[in-house]
Design a protein around this motif. Structure first.
Motif, PDB file in Angstrom:
ATOM      1  N   TYR A 217      34.972  33.959  36.644  1.00 45.77           N
ATOM      2  CA  TYR A 217      36.375  33.867  37.059  1.00 45.77           C
ATOM      3  C   TYR A 217      36.939  32.524  36.599  1.00 45.77           C
ATOM      4  O   TYR A 217      36.258  31.495  36.683  1.00 45.77           O
ATOM      5  CB  TYR A 217      36.494  33.970  38.583  1.00 45.77           C
ATOM      6  CG  TYR A 217      36.118  35.311  39.158  1.00 45.77           C
ATOM      7  CD1 TYR A 217      37.072  36.325  39.288  1.00 45.77           C
ATOM      8  CD2 TYR A 217      34.820  35.577  39.601  1.00 45.77           C
ATOM      9  CE1 TYR A 217      36.737  37.558  39.838  1.00 45.77           C
ATOM     10  CE2 TYR A 217      34.475  36.806  40.146  1.00 45.77           C
ATOM     11  CZ  TYR A 217      35.444  37.789  40.257  1.00 45.77           C
ATOM     12  OH  TYR A 217      35.107  39.003  40.800  1.00 45.77           O
ATOM     13  N   ASN A 218      38.176  32.525  36.145  1.00 48.90           N
ATOM     14  CA  ASN A 218      38.770  31.272  35.679  1.00 48.90           C
ATOM     15  C   ASN A 218      40.022  30.860  36.452  1.00 48.90           C
ATOM     16  O   ASN A 218      40.650  29.855  36.118  1.00 48.90           O
ATOM     17  CB  ASN A 218      39.071  31.338  34.174  1.00 48.90           C
ATOM     18  CG  ASN A 218      39.977  32.502  33.795  1.00 48.90           C
ATOM     19  OD1 ASN A 218      40.614  33.110  34.642  1.00 48.90           O
ATOM     20  ND2 ASN A 218      40.013  32.821  32.506  1.00 48.90           N
ATOM     21  N   HIS A 219      40.399  31.633  37.454  1.00 50.21           N
ATOM     22  CA  HIS A 219      41.545  31.282  38.290  1.00 50.21           C
ATOM     23  C   HIS A 219      41.198  31.532  39.754  1.00 50.21           C
ATOM     24  O   HIS A 219      40.431  32.446  40.078  1.00 50.21           O
ATOM     25  CB  HIS A 219      42.786  32.111  37.923  1.00 50.21           C
ATOM     26  CG  HIS A 219      43.454  31.664  36.661  1.00 50.21           C
ATOM     27  ND1 HIS A 219      42.856  31.785  35.430  1.00 50.21           N
ATOM     28  CD2 HIS A 219      44.678  31.104  36.443  1.00 50.21           C
ATOM     29  CE1 HIS A 219      43.684  31.315  34.492  1.00 50.21           C
ATOM     30  NE2 HIS A 219      44.781  30.902  35.083  1.00 50.21           N
ATOM     31  N   LEU A 220      41.770  30.719  40.623  1.00 48.30           N
ATOM     32  CA  LEU A 220      41.661  30.903  42.070  1.00 48.30           C
ATOM     33  C   LEU A 220      43.067  30.873  42.653  1.00 48.30           C
ATOM     34  O   LEU A 220      43.800  29.891  42.498  1.00 48.30           O
ATOM     35  CB  LEU A 220      40.827  29.788  42.704  1.00 48.30           C
ATOM     36  CG  LEU A 220      40.854  29.705  44.242  1.00 48.30           C
ATOM     37  CD1 LEU A 220      40.332  30.982  44.879  1.00 48.30           C
ATOM     38  CD2 LEU A 220      40.063  28.495  44.734  1.00 48.30           C
ATOM     39  N   MET A 221      43.449  31.962  43.293  1.00 45.36           N
ATOM     40  CA  MET A 221      44.742  32.029  43.977  1.00 45.36           C
ATOM     41  C   MET A 221      44.525  31.574  45.424  1.00 45.36           C
ATOM     42  O   MET A 221      43.791  32.226  46.179  1.00 45.36           O
ATOM     43  CB  MET A 221      45.295  33.446  43.959  1.00 45.36           C
ATOM     44  CG  MET A 221      45.143  34.182  42.647  1.00 45.36           C
ATOM     45  SD  MET A 221      46.114  33.509  41.298  1.00 45.36           S
ATOM     46  CE  MET A 221      47.713  34.218  41.638  1.00 45.36           C
ATOM     47  N   LEU A 222      45.107  30.458  45.786  1.00 48.69           N
ATOM     48  CA  LEU A 222      44.955  29.922  47.136  1.00 48.69           C
ATOM     49  C   LEU A 222      46.140  30.407  47.975  1.00 48.69           C
ATOM     50  O   LEU A 222      47.253  29.886  47.864  1.00 48.69           O
ATOM     51  CB  LEU A 222      44.900  28.399  47.091  1.00 48.69           C
ATOM     52  CG  LEU A 222      44.545  27.702  48.403  1.00 48.69           C
ATOM     53  CD1 LEU A 222      43.159  28.118  48.894  1.00 48.69           C
ATOM     54  CD2 LEU A 222      44.617  26.186  48.242  1.00 48.69           C
ATOM     55  N   TYR A 223      45.867  31.434  48.799  1.00 51.96           N
ATOM     56  CA  TYR A 223      46.944  32.083  49.552  1.00 51.96           C
ATOM     57  C   TYR A 223      47.218  31.338  50.849  1.00 51.96           C
ATOM     58  O   TYR A 223      46.402  31.343  51.774  1.00 51.96           O
ATOM     59  CB  TYR A 223      46.589  33.545  49.834  1.00 51.96           C
ATOM     60  CG  TYR A 223      47.684  34.275  50.583  1.00 51.96           C
ATOM     61  CD1 TYR A 223      48.915  34.523  49.979  1.00 51.96           C
ATOM     62  CD2 TYR A 223      47.507  34.701  51.890  1.00 51.96           C
ATOM     63  CE1 TYR A 223      49.932  35.178  50.655  1.00 51.96           C
ATOM     64  CE2 TYR A 223      48.513  35.369  52.578  1.00 51.96           C
ATOM     65  CZ  TYR A 223      49.726  35.596  51.946  1.00 51.96           C
ATOM     66  OH  TYR A 223      50.736  36.242  52.618  1.00 51.96           O
ATOM     67  N   THR A 224      48.366  30.695  50.902  1.00 52.36           N
ATOM     68  CA  THR A 224      48.758  29.913  52.066  1.00 52.36           C
ATOM     69  C   THR A 224      50.211  30.242  52.399  1.00 52.36           C
ATOM     70  O   THR A 224      51.114  29.913  51.637  1.00 52.36           O
ATOM     71  CB  THR A 224      48.623  28.400  51.783  1.00 52.36           C
ATOM     72  OG1 THR A 224      49.268  28.103  50.530  1.00 52.36           O
ATOM     73  CG2 THR A 224      47.164  27.984  51.690  1.00 52.36           C
ATOM     74  N   GLU A 225      50.416  30.870  53.527  1.00 50.26           N
ATOM     75  CA  GLU A 225      51.788  31.186  53.953  1.00 50.26           C
ATOM     76  C   GLU A 225      52.476  29.946  54.506  1.00 50.26           C
ATOM     77  O   GLU A 225      53.569  29.581  54.069  1.00 50.26           O
ATOM     78  CB  GLU A 225      51.758  32.305  54.995  1.00 50.26           C
ATOM     79  CG  GLU A 225      51.316  33.637  54.409  1.00 50.26           C
ATOM     80  CD  GLU A 225      51.087  34.726  55.444  1.00 50.26           C
ATOM     81  OE1 GLU A 225      50.784  35.864  55.039  1.00 50.26           O
ATOM     82  OE2 GLU A 225      51.219  34.447  56.655  1.00 50.26           O
ATOM     83  N   ASP A 226      51.847  29.306  55.482  1.00 48.83           N
ATOM     84  CA  ASP A 226      52.414  28.072  56.023  1.00 48.83           C
ATOM     85  C   ASP A 226      51.317  27.035  56.268  1.00 48.83           C
ATOM     86  O   ASP A 226      51.521  26.086  57.018  1.00 48.83           O
ATOM     87  CB  ASP A 226      53.179  28.345  57.322  1.00 48.83           C
ATOM     88  CG  ASP A 226      52.265  28.768  58.459  1.00 48.83           C
ATOM     89  OD1 ASP A 226      51.249  29.429  58.182  1.00 48.83           O
ATOM     90  OD2 ASP A 226      52.554  28.439  59.629  1.00 48.83           O
ATOM     91  N   THR A 227      50.191  27.192  55.613  1.00 49.85           N
ATOM     92  CA  THR A 227      49.043  26.327  55.907  1.00 49.85           C
ATOM     93  C   THR A 227      48.847  25.267  54.819  1.00 49.85           C
ATOM     94  O   THR A 227      47.753  25.069  54.306  1.00 49.85           O
ATOM     95  CB  THR A 227      47.772  27.171  56.098  1.00 49.85           C
ATOM     96  OG1 THR A 227      47.641  28.092  55.012  1.00 49.85           O
ATOM     97  CG2 THR A 227      47.820  27.934  57.407  1.00 49.85           C
TER      98      THR A 227
END
Length: 555
Positions: A42-52
């Motif tokens: 894998y070459n990308h990481l999506m860091l899912y943060t709504e309000d964090t």
């Protein structure tokens, strides 16, 4: 002979981590995640943060939510770069913002439900502050701004201010405005979830209907730098995925992203096995359809109870399929060689009673844990073989609790199954003894309730250990309250049984109540007392399990 290993055929091959639903991964845990995914290709990481995440000038944004500081985000960005991984910020700029609306300051820019108020300058000032943080902390010039699941767009405060407008027009104007902001900060690609554009362009609320056809004029719907994200984790047919990819490409031909998933949002256990059945065909569809950007997601709906690293088999499997390795036995062999644990052993964490047809099924540990011993909303869904199922899982999980790296995951699931093996039918047995007037049996069952409480306490301890290995402490207070509530309720029910047996209570009101099947008469499973896979999707929310008096559904 082992299958040849091909280069991963995607320009961008990503995983995502949900750090928005209480379980915010620690910096060290995220670094380990980066180590693992970079090794898998894998070459990308999506860091899912709504309000964090920290946003300058907005102290209440992510307040008491375990948010990342800008320093932490910059540290992660730098670490990922050394491993060939690009961190892409994945934020929300339309819906899924419910947690901020508790604060009066943000309620002023709330359209309705969890949706931001479009065409209000305060909204765009706020969105710009979020995007500014992302631009400062991450080198990536790709940003995911989501805008998914905003079905009530323009139907609340917006309508009061502006009157009725077609949602497609509101969405189009909002996307253009957000794109102006991302352009300002040098972003080359703005990722937008496909469900709202597709629903509005086809006139069909069923986003993943393979018979969808674009009916609205979409020639100028998407901004120049916007790319669509087609998300779908359910289907089994490769051709279905390809058909839906084509629909998205009609709306925006360039840079389509596909989002698959390893299911981690139904409770304490992952669903690797179920997920890989979908991943196998969806990833192959991407290759055949020429989709260059693929992301494998995880989510932690309703409390983030599933361990982040429990989805490792699914992430590994997706990388193997992408490399052209399709033989199941070879995939399992490769997994064991890399992680020193059999693939099928790791899949025990799914806690799933599998069947040959690969139908959707989920083990009911979560709703058994939270199910009330007296009211027992879920009791009619429990089959006779439930106790044996859970006792078997305890035996199967126990040998792996000592694994030097992953043992803590197995310990948590073993202790959970030890609870549910005893608790699955406690309400059924109590009700039967009460109706029979068997006070001696009820006295015995009061003792069983206290013994189950001790098992819950042991599970809570192991679950807390798991959480603190992977996630920040803030957020665990929700699980403390929920699991602590289970222990308190077990004590209360035991006390009241003893009071009834001793003559202090003439009746127990909850046990006088007639039980109804929670699946309701319209459910295909209604009245099936031996339902093989228990009750699945509709028991998803904590609030649905613990009480019939539900005032809100968390998102």
């Amino acid at each position: 002979m082992p299958e040849p290993v091909n280069p991963i055929p995607f320009k961008r091959f990503a995983t995502s981590v949900d750090c928005s639903r209480n379980s915010v991964m620690t910096v060290d845990a995220l670094k380990e995640w980066i180590d693992i995914i970079s090794d898998l290709g894998y070459n990308h990481l999506m860091l899912y943060t709504e309000d964090t995440y920290e946003v300058e000038g907005h102290p209440y944004f992510g307040y008491a939510r375990g948010r990342y500081s800008k320093a932490e985000l910059k540290e992660l960005n730098a670490y990922a770069k050394t491993h060939g991984v690009e961190i892409v910020p994945a934020i929300q700029t339309l819906a899924h913002m419910a947690t901020i609306f508790r604060w009066k300051h943000y309620s002023e820019i709330n359209d309705c439900a969890d949706i931001l108020l479009c065409e209000d300058e305060r909204t765009y000032e706020f969105i710009e502050s979020m995007i500014a943080t992302c631009a400062e902390c991450f080198d990536s010039r790709i940003i995911s701004v989501a805008m998914d699941e905003a079905e009530l767009l323009g139907r609340g405060k917006y309508m009061k201010l502006h009157g009725y407008h077609e949602r497609l027009d509101v969405l189009k104007r909002h996307m253009a405005k957000v794109c102006e902001i991302t352009d300002k900060y040098g972003y080359e690609m703005m990722l937008i979830a496909g469900d709202m554009p597709v629903r509005l362009a086809t006139g069909n609320d069923n986003y993943t209907d393979v018979n969808n056809a674009v009916k609205a004029d979409v020639s100028d719907l998407m901004p120049t730098n916007a790319a669509l994200m087609y998300w779908d984790y359910y289907k089994r047919d490769k051709e279905d995925y390809k058909a839906l990819m084509k629909i998205h490409q009609q709306i925006k031909a360039e840079n389509l992203w596909y989002l698959g998933a390893v299911w981690s949002w139904h409770g304490f256990n992952p669903e690797n096995y179920y997920s890989t059945c979908a991943i196998r065909n969806s990833v192959r569809a991407c290759i055949e359809q020429g989709v260059e950007n693929v992301e494998i997601c995880t989510f932690g709906d309703d409390g983030g109870e599933c361990a982040h690293f429990a989805v490792l088999p699914g992430m590994f499997y997706a990388s193997q399929i992408a490399k052209g390795i399709t033989d199941e036995e070879q995939i399992k062999k490769n997994f064991e060689e890399k992680y020193d644990i059999p693939y099928d052993a790791f899949l025990l964490l799914d806690l799933t009673q599998r069947n040959e047809s690969e139908e959707y099924c989920v083990h009911p540990t979560r709703y058994i844990l939270y199910n009330d011993p007296f009211i027992g909303l879920m009791d009619p869904t429990i089959p006779d073989h439930a106790r044996a199922d859970h006792e078997e899982l305890v035996k199967l999980l126990t040998p792996w609790c000592d694994h030097p790296r992953w043992g803590y995951l197995f310990e948590t699931m073993r202790d959970l199954c030890a609870v549910t093996a005893e608790k699955c039918d406690i309400g059924i047995r109590i009700r039967a003894a009460y109706k029979a007037g068997d006070k001696a049996k009820l006295a015995e069952l009061a003792g069983d309730l206290r013994r189950i409480r001790d098992l819950v306490k042991k599970f809570h301890k192991s679950f807390r250990k798991q959480w603190m290995i992977e996630s920040k402490p803030i957020g665990f207070e929700v699980s403390d309250a929920r699991i602590g509530g289970v222990m308190a309720r077990l004590d209360t029910c035991a006390d009241r049984l003893e009071e009834y047996v001793g003559g202090e209570l003439a009746t127990i009101d909850e046990l006088e109540m007639e039980q109804l099947d929670p699946r309701t008469p319209s459910s295909p499973a209604f009245g099936v007392k031996k339902y093989m896979n228990y009750w699945d999707r509709n028991s998803r929310y904590y609030s649905d399990i613990v009480s019939a008096c539900v005032t809100d559904r968390p998102e």
